[in-house]
Write a protein that holds these residues in place. Structure first.
Motif, PDB file in Angstrom:
ATOM      1  N   ARG A  68     -48.997  17.627  41.651  1.00  0.00           N
ATOM      2  CA  ARG A  68     -49.146  18.526  40.496  1.00  0.00           C
ATOM      3  C   ARG A  68     -50.324  18.065  39.650  1.00  0.00           C
ATOM      4  O   ARG A  68     -50.645  16.877  39.607  1.00  0.00           O
ATOM      5  CB  ARG A  68     -47.881  18.502  39.636  1.00  0.00           C
ATOM      6  CG  ARG A  68     -46.785  19.367  40.129  1.00  0.00           C
ATOM      7  CD  ARG A  68     -45.706  19.552  39.057  1.00  0.00           C
ATOM      8  NE  ARG A  68     -45.125  18.289  38.638  1.00  0.00           N
ATOM      9  CZ  ARG A  68     -44.041  17.755  39.187  1.00  0.00           C
ATOM     10  NH1 ARG A  68     -43.421  18.374  40.162  1.00  0.00           N
ATOM     11  NH2 ARG A  68     -43.566  16.612  38.753  1.00  0.00           N
ATOM     12  N   ASP A  69     -50.930  18.993  38.910  1.00  0.00           N
ATOM     13  CA  ASP A  69     -52.162  18.724  38.157  1.00  0.00           C
ATOM     14  C   ASP A  69     -52.132  17.454  37.313  1.00  0.00           C
ATOM     15  O   ASP A  69     -52.957  16.584  37.493  1.00  0.00           O
ATOM     16  CB  ASP A  69     -52.513  19.915  37.263  1.00  0.00           C
ATOM     17  CG  ASP A  69     -53.040  21.091  38.058  1.00  0.00           C
ATOM     18  OD1 ASP A  69     -53.505  20.885  39.193  1.00  0.00           O
ATOM     19  OD2 ASP A  69     -52.973  22.222  37.547  1.00  0.00           O
ATOM     20  N   GLY A  70     -51.215  17.340  36.376  1.00  0.00           N
ATOM     21  CA  GLY A  70     -51.196  16.179  35.481  1.00  0.00           C
ATOM     22  C   GLY A  70     -51.006  14.875  36.227  1.00  0.00           C
ATOM     23  O   GLY A  70     -51.673  13.873  35.941  1.00  0.00           O
TER      24      GLY A  70
ATOM     25  N   ALA B  44     -50.836   4.995  46.661  1.00  0.00           N
ATOM     26  CA  ALA B  44     -50.817   6.291  45.979  1.00  0.00           C
ATOM     27  C   ALA B  44     -49.383   6.717  45.662  1.00  0.00           C
ATOM     28  O   ALA B  44     -49.100   7.203  44.555  1.00  0.00           O
ATOM     29  CB  ALA B  44     -51.511   7.351  46.835  1.00  0.00           C
ATOM     30  N   VAL B  45     -48.486   6.526  46.610  1.00  0.00           N
ATOM     31  CA  VAL B  45     -47.076   6.877  46.403  1.00  0.00           C
ATOM     32  C   VAL B  45     -46.484   6.010  45.293  1.00  0.00           C
ATOM     33  O   VAL B  45     -45.802   6.509  44.395  1.00  0.00           O
ATOM     34  CB  VAL B  45     -46.270   6.731  47.721  1.00  0.00           C
ATOM     35  CG1 VAL B  45     -44.777   6.789  47.470  1.00  0.00           C
ATOM     36  CG2 VAL B  45     -46.690   7.813  48.714  1.00  0.00           C
TER      37      VAL B  45
ATOM     38  N   CYS C 171     -44.543   5.403  39.715  1.00  0.00           N
ATOM     39  CA  CYS C 171     -44.603   4.669  38.446  1.00  0.00           C
ATOM     40  C   CYS C 171     -44.964   5.592  37.292  1.00  0.00           C
ATOM     41  O   CYS C 171     -44.375   5.515  36.211  1.00  0.00           O
ATOM     42  CB  CYS C 171     -45.607   3.519  38.539  1.00  0.00           C
ATOM     43  SG  CYS C 171     -45.044   2.156  39.572  1.00  0.00           S
ATOM     44  N   ILE C 172     -45.931   6.455  37.514  1.00  0.00           N
ATOM     45  CA  ILE C 172     -46.358   7.388  36.467  1.00  0.00           C
ATOM     46  C   ILE C 172     -45.224   8.343  36.125  1.00  0.00           C
ATOM     47  O   ILE C 172     -44.941   8.592  34.948  1.00  0.00           O
ATOM     48  CB  ILE C 172     -47.641   8.142  36.894  1.00  0.00           C
ATOM     49  CG1 ILE C 172     -48.814   7.150  36.952  1.00  0.00           C
ATOM     50  CG2 ILE C 172     -47.936   9.305  35.956  1.00  0.00           C
ATOM     51  CD1 ILE C 172     -50.041   7.679  37.669  1.00  0.00           C
ATOM     52  N   GLU C 173     -44.554   8.877  37.137  1.00  0.00           N
ATOM     53  CA  GLU C 173     -43.418   9.784  36.895  1.00  0.00           C
ATOM     54  C   GLU C 173     -42.300   9.072  36.136  1.00  0.00           C
ATOM     55  O   GLU C 173     -41.712   9.643  35.227  1.00  0.00           O
ATOM     56  CB  GLU C 173     -42.878  10.335  38.214  1.00  0.00           C
ATOM     57  CG  GLU C 173     -43.709  11.445  38.783  1.00  0.00           C
ATOM     58  CD  GLU C 173     -43.014  12.790  38.729  1.00  0.00           C
ATOM     59  OE1 GLU C 173     -41.800  12.851  38.971  1.00  0.00           O
ATOM     60  OE2 GLU C 173     -43.707  13.773  38.448  1.00  0.00           O
TER      61      GLU C 173
ATOM     62  N   ALA D 122     -40.870  10.033  32.468  1.00  0.00           N
ATOM     63  CA  ALA D 122     -39.440  10.296  32.249  1.00  0.00           C
ATOM     64  C   ALA D 122     -38.906   9.397  31.137  1.00  0.00           C
ATOM     65  O   ALA D 122     -38.147   9.853  30.268  1.00  0.00           O
ATOM     66  CB  ALA D 122     -38.656  10.075  33.541  1.00  0.00           C
ATOM     67  N   ARG D 123     -39.302   8.138  31.127  1.00  0.00           N
ATOM     68  CA  ARG D 123     -38.861   7.191  30.108  1.00  0.00           C
ATOM     69  C   ARG D 123     -39.398   7.615  28.740  1.00  0.00           C
ATOM     70  O   ARG D 123     -38.670   7.634  27.748  1.00  0.00           O
ATOM     71  CB  ARG D 123     -39.341   5.791  30.469  1.00  0.00           C
ATOM     72  CG  ARG D 123     -38.617   4.679  29.811  1.00  0.00           C
ATOM     73  CD  ARG D 123     -38.982   3.281  30.325  1.00  0.00           C
ATOM     74  NE  ARG D 123     -40.270   3.098  30.964  1.00  0.00           N
ATOM     75  CZ  ARG D 123     -40.468   3.071  32.288  1.00  0.00           C
ATOM     76  NH1 ARG D 123     -39.456   3.226  33.123  1.00  0.00           N
ATOM     77  NH2 ARG D 123     -41.669   2.876  32.793  1.00  0.00           N
TER      78      ARG D 123
END
Length: 184
Positions: free
Chosen positions: A135-137, A153-154, A159-161, A165-166
């Motif tokens: 997804r874009d962001g 990359a995974v 980690c970013i997701e 969420a946090r």
């Protein structure tokens, strides 16, 4: 022998080029003499992976050049397998996360990538394909981290997701506390 090759390179005027082994052409007859398995399509993901691994072992043994692998391998697809394989390959090429969760996208990527080992052959290319489908962001955040391979990359995407969420959870918690303190 190496010194002989170096002196030949010097005689040709090219002393800066590194020595490389040339890939030897492997004939289709040599390939077929190894009795590679025929793939008829359908079956489980494990059967597909098993077939690919066996064909890849033969490619490795014969040192088949990359540019010949797809051509030789495609002759092993019979019946509905050819159409089925082409559909899976197109599905992989078109894969985008869109509304899928990150975990669904990762699983789908790994499932479909098996059908296209010849398309993205380097670690960087595999990571790039994965990241372009995010997804874009999320894509832009992972791109700025410059992952070197698919696993990286995974991991970065996860980690970013998790961080988002946090942060989102903390924000809602603070908003809820603020609203509750206004009521009292």
């Amino acid at each position: 022998m190496v010194s002989n090759q170096r002196s030949n390179a010097s005689a040709l005027g090219d002393t800066s080029a590194p020595l490389r082994e040339k890939a030897t052409a492997v004939s289709y007859q040599q390939f077929m003499a190894m009795q590679p398995p025929i793939f008829l399509g359908g079956g489980s993901h494990d059967k597909v992976k098993e077939w690919i691994e066996e064909v890849e072992r033969i490619f490795g043994l014969l040192k088949v050049p990359e540019e010949d692998k797809v051509n030789y391998g495609s002759y092993l697809l019979k019946g509905d397998a050819k159409n089925w394989w082409d559909k899976k390959m197109q599905e992989f090429l078109d894969l985008q996360q869109n509304q899928m969760s990150l975990e669904e996208y990762i699983a789908r990527y790994w499932h479909l990538e098996v059908h296209c080992p010849h398309l993205y052959t380097t670690d960087e290319a595999r990571a790039g394909k994965f990241v372009r489908g995010l997804r874009d962001g999320l894509r832009s955040k992972v791109l700025t981290s410059r992952p070197r391979d698919l696993d990286e990359a995974v991991t970065m995407a996860r980690c970013i997701e998790e961080d988002w969420a946090r942060t989102h959870k903390d924000h809602h918690k603070k908003v809820g506390q603020h609203s509750q303190s206004r009521r009292t």
